[in-house]
Design a protein around this motif. Sequence first.
Motif, short mmCIF file in Angstrom:
data_model
loop_
_atom_site.label_atom_id
_atom_site.label_comp_id
_atom_site.label_asym_id
_atom_site.label_seq_id
_atom_site.Cartn_x
_atom_site.Cartn_y
_atom_site.Cartn_z
N HIS A 10 0.85 -1.19 0.00
CA HIS A 10 0.00 0.00 0.00
C HIS A 10 0.89 1.24 0.00
O HIS A 10 2.07 1.16 0.35
N ASP A 12 1.23 3.73 1.99
CA ASP A 12 1.86 4.21 3.23
C ASP A 12 2.86 3.24 3.86
O ASP A 12 3.64 3.64 4.73
N ASP A 13 2.88 1.98 3.44
CA ASP A 13 3.76 1.00 4.09
C ASP A 13 5.23 1.40 4.01
O ASP A 13 5.98 1.23 4.98
N ASN A 118 -2.85 -8.72 7.57
CA ASN A 118 -3.21 -8.06 6.32
C ASN A 118 -2.73 -8.94 5.15
O ASN A 118 -1.53 -9.12 4.93
N HIS A 121 -0.25 -7.66 2.62
CA HIS A 121 1.14 -7.69 3.10
C HIS A 121 1.72 -9.10 2.96
O HIS A 121 2.85 -9.27 2.53
ZN ZN Z 1 -0.25 -1.85 4.11
#
Ligand code: ZN
Length: 274
Positions: A10, A12-13, A118, A121
Amino acid sequence: MRTAMVISPHADDAAIFCGGAMARFAAEGWRVIVVRVTDDRFDSVGLSVEETVKRNSEELRKAAAVLGVSEVVDLGFETDRLADTPESAIRERIVFLFRKYKPHTVFSFDPTDIHEDNQDHVRVAQAVAEAFWVSCFDKHHPVHFAEGLEPFTPAERWFFARGSPGADYVLDITGYLPQKIGAVLAHETMMRNVLNQYRLQLRTAGRRVGLVDAGVAGGNLQPLVEMFVGGTAHAVAQAAGFPEGHFAEAYRRVRFGDLDELFTQAGEDITEGG
Ligand SMILES: [Zn+2]
């Protein structure tokens, strides 16, 4: 110039888990590439899907600029659906990017982390781990070779995880903490959604935190982000025995494994000018 590639499920990761390393590597002259696997279409609170896609994409560019990233690559898979996407389809894109950008070092979620819930992930972690060796094969995805690419694999993998259970390497990011915080703050849309998740969980627990409610409602995110990001980086540095005032990120760093010592002793330098 060496290249570091951050594979971020994603937007922001990357900033949250390795923003300090990205800023430090960029400052030390590395080319830093961010690969964002999904489109983050659902990651907002109170916005349409279209607006969410637009904002998260723009905010990633802002965060990347703060960290000194050279290029952002969007793979565009639908967010929160990677569990339904064939792993080999994600893997093929990553193999392609390894062969195209030739990263020395790759940053990714740790495929051995059993605490991760998640599935985006988890899926990306698996795909990156497998792409690492598949990318060497001269019979995997020969269509890449028709485009002028060749078998290639990174030298190092730096895996991150929530809580970093298997971490064995700590990187000092003290001078780069402001950039990391700035990059996380750039993800305003996603941060407000993170806070909304805390708000709902707190509500179920019969509690309320004013700063969290204010953050969801459009208030200043800086105090909370400084507290979360700074607090985590401070705790990692403390646990590693760094002096007070230092900040750090933790990784499980993989190079040649059991062959590290042999290859260090027997290896010849073939870098340009080496
Ligand atoms: Zn993420």
